[in-house]
Write a protein that holds these residues in place. Structure first.
Motif, PDB file in Angstrom:
ATOM      1  N   UNK A 214       1.118  -1.349   0.010  1.00 18.89           N
ATOM      2  CA  UNK A 214       0.007   0.047   0.140  1.00 18.89           C
ATOM      3  C   UNK A 214       0.873   1.155   0.134  1.00 18.89           C
ATOM      4  N   UNK A 215       0.704   2.196  -0.856  1.00 18.78           N
ATOM      5  CA  UNK A 215       1.228   3.340  -0.850  1.00 18.78           C
ATOM      6  C   UNK A 215       0.523   4.597  -0.297  1.00 18.78           C
ATOM      7  N   UNK A 216       0.910   5.422   0.570  1.00 22.47           N
ATOM      8  CA  UNK A 216       0.342   6.414   1.189  1.00 22.47           C
ATOM      9  C   UNK A 216       0.786   7.861   0.663  1.00 22.47           C
ATOM     10  N   UNK A 217       1.667   7.786  -0.231  1.00 18.36           N
ATOM     11  CA  UNK A 217       2.133   8.935  -0.848  1.00 18.36           C
ATOM     12  C   UNK A 217       2.757   8.808  -2.380  1.00 18.36           C
ATOM     13  N   UNK A 218       1.782   8.778  -3.420  1.00 17.81           N
ATOM     14  CA  UNK A 218       0.394   9.124  -3.382  1.00 17.81           C
ATOM     15  C   UNK A 218      -0.329   7.838  -2.677  1.00 17.81           C
TER      16      UNK A 218
ATOM     17  N   UNK B 161      -9.118  12.356   9.201  1.00 14.93           N
ATOM     18  CA  UNK B 161      -8.263  13.099  10.006  1.00 14.93           C
ATOM     19  C   UNK B 161      -7.185  12.070  10.762  1.00 14.93           C
ATOM     20  N   UNK B 162      -7.601  10.694  10.872  1.00 15.95           N
ATOM     21  CA  UNK B 162      -6.405   9.896  11.191  1.00 15.95           C
ATOM     22  C   UNK B 162      -5.601   9.695  10.110  1.00 15.95           C
ATOM     23  N   UNK B 163      -5.905   9.631   8.883  1.00 19.11           N
ATOM     24  CA  UNK B 163      -5.005   9.461   7.735  1.00 19.11           C
ATOM     25  C   UNK B 163      -4.083  10.426   7.626  1.00 19.11           C
ATOM     26  N   UNK B 164      -4.685  11.648   7.756  1.00 20.80           N
ATOM     27  CA  UNK B 164      -3.750  12.861   7.562  1.00 20.80           C
ATOM     28  C   UNK B 164      -2.877  13.034   8.710  1.00 20.80           C
ATOM     29  N   UNK B 165      -3.120  12.469   9.828  1.00 20.88           N
ATOM     30  CA  UNK B 165      -2.011  12.700  11.224  1.00 20.88           C
ATOM     31  C   UNK B 165      -1.210  11.543  10.836  1.00 20.88           C
ATOM     32  N   UNK B 166      -1.364  10.432  10.401  1.00 16.99           N
ATOM     33  CA  UNK B 166      -0.289   9.289  10.198  1.00 16.99           C
ATOM     34  C   UNK B 166       0.560   9.723   9.106  1.00 16.99           C
ATOM     35  N   UNK B 167       0.017  10.298   7.949  1.00 21.74           N
ATOM     36  CA  UNK B 167       0.847  10.964   6.729  1.00 21.74           C
ATOM     37  C   UNK B 167       1.787  11.967   7.491  1.00 21.74           C
ATOM     38  N   UNK B 168       1.162  12.851   8.223  1.00 19.31           N
ATOM     39  CA  UNK B 168       2.186  13.821   8.903  1.00 19.31           C
ATOM     40  C   UNK B 168       3.251  13.266   9.740  1.00 19.31           C
ATOM     41  N   UNK B 169       3.082  12.016  10.081  1.00 21.59           N
ATOM     42  CA  UNK B 169       3.897  11.321  11.109  1.00 21.59           C
ATOM     43  C   UNK B 169       5.190  10.845  10.086  1.00 21.59           C
ATOM     44  N   UNK B 170       4.772  10.653   8.849  1.00 21.93           N
ATOM     45  CA  UNK B 170       5.842  10.350   8.044  1.00 21.93           C
ATOM     46  C   UNK B 170       5.541   8.907   7.340  1.00 21.93           C
ATOM     47  N   UNK B 171       4.516   8.426   7.348  1.00 24.78           N
ATOM     48  CA  UNK B 171       4.024   6.985   6.624  1.00 24.78           C
ATOM     49  C   UNK B 171       3.849   7.392   5.313  1.00 24.78           C
TER      50      UNK B 171
ATOM     51  N   UNK C 224      12.120   3.298   8.125  1.00 27.10           N
ATOM     52  CA  UNK C 224      11.641   3.077   9.708  1.00 27.10           C
ATOM     53  C   UNK C 224      10.272   3.006   9.923  1.00 27.10           C
ATOM     54  N   UNK C 225       9.966   2.333  11.021  1.00 27.98           N
ATOM     55  CA  UNK C 225       8.659   2.010  11.362  1.00 27.98           C
ATOM     56  C   UNK C 225       7.893   3.052  11.891  1.00 27.98           C
ATOM     57  N   UNK C 226       6.630   3.184  11.545  1.00 27.41           N
ATOM     58  CA  UNK C 226       5.807   4.255  11.724  1.00 27.41           C
ATOM     59  C   UNK C 226       4.778   4.075  12.980  1.00 27.41           C
ATOM     60  N   UNK C 227       4.503   4.738  13.909  1.00 23.24           N
ATOM     61  CA  UNK C 227       3.032   4.753  14.486  1.00 23.24           C
ATOM     62  C   UNK C 227       2.755   3.246  15.148  1.00 23.24           C
ATOM     63  N   UNK C 228       3.866   2.844  15.807  1.00 25.34           N
ATOM     64  CA  UNK C 228       3.529   1.428  16.380  1.00 25.34           C
ATOM     65  C   UNK C 228       2.208   1.513  17.330  1.00 25.34           C
ATOM     66  N   UNK C 229       1.664   2.696  17.660  1.00 28.73           N
ATOM     67  CA  UNK C 229       0.278   2.706  18.435  1.00 28.73           C
ATOM     68  C   UNK C 229      -0.781   2.327  17.456  1.00 28.73           C
ATOM     69  N   UNK C 230      -0.721   2.579  15.837  1.00 30.15           N
ATOM     70  CA  UNK C 230      -1.679   1.954  15.204  1.00 30.15           C
ATOM     71  C   UNK C 230      -1.740   0.624  15.007  1.00 30.15           C
ATOM     72  N   UNK C 231      -0.390  -0.200  15.096  1.00 32.61           N
ATOM     73  CA  UNK C 231      -0.480  -1.490  15.031  1.00 32.61           C
ATOM     74  C   UNK C 231      -0.985  -2.160  16.132  1.00 32.61           C
TER      75      UNK C 231
END
Length: 238
Positions: free
Chosen positions: A139-143, A155-165, A179-186
Motif C-alpha cells: 500500500x502506498x500512502x504518498x500518493x 483525520x487519522x489518515x492525515x495524522x499518520x501521513x504527517x508522522x511520515x507514513x 523506519x517503522x512509524x506509529x506503533x500505536x496504530x499497530x
C-alpha cells in the motif's frame, strides 16, 4: 533488480502502462511463481489487496501447502476479502485454510487485544511463526494507492501521513527511510507484525505501477522482503 535491491529473487513482467492490466499481469506472474516454487508441506501466509485477489483468479494447482491469513479483514468487498483469498489458495493446494474472522483495524487497543484471544484468531496468529513463504501486497500512502489508507478516517489518515507514513504492508506503517512509524496504530490492528515478517524465510512483495515506487523502496529499506513480483514500470522506477 535483485542486485539493486539486495533481494534473492525478482520477477518482472512487461507492462503497457495501464494500471489495471499491469496488476493483472503481475498477479498472473505471482500465481505462476508460487506454482513452480512452493513445496509440499509449506505454510503459506497471505495478506490481502487487489493484486492478491487477482492472483487467486489465475492460480493453477499448487503443491500441498496449508494457508494462513496474515491480516484481519478491511472493507466490505467479499471478493477481495483476505478470507476469500485464503479460501481460494487453499482450494488450489488441497491444504488446510486458517482464516481470521475479525476486522483488521478496530477502535482501540483493548478491543484488538480481546479479539486476539478469540480461539480462531489466536490459532492463526500462533501459526505466524511457522510460515515459510509469505505473499504481501503493497500500500502506498504518498500518493494514496492503499485500500487500508482509504478506509482510515480522513483525520487519522492525515495524522499518520504527517508522522511520515509512505507505505504499508499488512498493518506495518513505514517511513521513506524504512523506519517503522506509529506503533500505536499497530496496537489497534489484527495482523502480522514487522518482526514476525522479518523472521519468515521467504517474503514476496507483489506490486505494480510506478506510483508505488517510493512505497516499495521504503519496504525494501525496512528489510521486510526477500523477493518481488512486479511490472517493468515499477522495476525501472526502483
Amino acid at each position: 533488480l535483485v542486485t539493486e535491491l539486495g533481494l534473492t529473487e525478482a520477477v518482472v513482467v512487461e507492462s503497457d502502462g495501464s494500471e489495471v492490466i499491469a496488476r493483472q499481469h503481475v498477479a498472473t506472474a505471482a500465481a505462476d511463481l508460487l506454482s513452480r516454487t512452493l513445496r509440499d508441506g509449506e505454510l503459506l501466509g497471505i495478506s490481502w489487496g487487489r493484486t492478491l485477489s487477482a492472483m487467486t483468479e489465475t492460480l493453477p494447482s499448487l503443491p500441498g501447502v496449508s494457508v494462513v491469513q496474515l491480516t484481519g479483514t478491511v472493507g466490505s468487498n467479499f471478493e477481495q476479502s483476505p478470507v476469500e483469498i485464503v479460501r481460494k489458495v487453499a482450494q488450489s493446494s488441497g491444504g488446510s485454510a486458517h482464516p481470521i474472522f475479525a476486522p483488521m483495524v478496530v477502535d482501540n487497543a483493548a478491543t484488538a487485544a480481546a479479539l486476539r484471544q478469540q480461539s480462531d484468531v489466536a490459532q492463526a496468529i500462533k501459526m505466524f511463526g511457522d510460515v515459510t513463504t509469505a505473499v504481501l501486497a503493497l500500500g502506498s500512502w504518498d500518493p494514496i494507492e492503499s485500500q487500508l489508507a482509504e478506509t482510515v478516517p480522513e483525520a487519522k489518515r492525515a495524522e499518520l501521513i504527517a508522522r511520515g507514513v509512505v507505505a504499508e504492508v499488512a498493518a506495518t506503517l513505514i517511513a521513506r527511510d524504512g523506519s517503522l512509524v506509529a506503533p500505536d496504530f499497530a496496537d489497534h490492528c489484527i495482523a502480522i507484525g514487522a518482526d514476525q515478517i522479518r523472521a519468515i524465510p521467504r517474503v514476496l512483495l507483489v506490486a505494480a505501477g510506478g506510483r508505488k515506487a517510493a512505497a516499495a523502496r521504503a519496504v525494501v529499506r525496512a528489510g521486510l522482503l526477500t523477493g518481488i513480483v512486479t511490472d517493468r514500470v515499477l522495476a525501472e522506477a526502483l
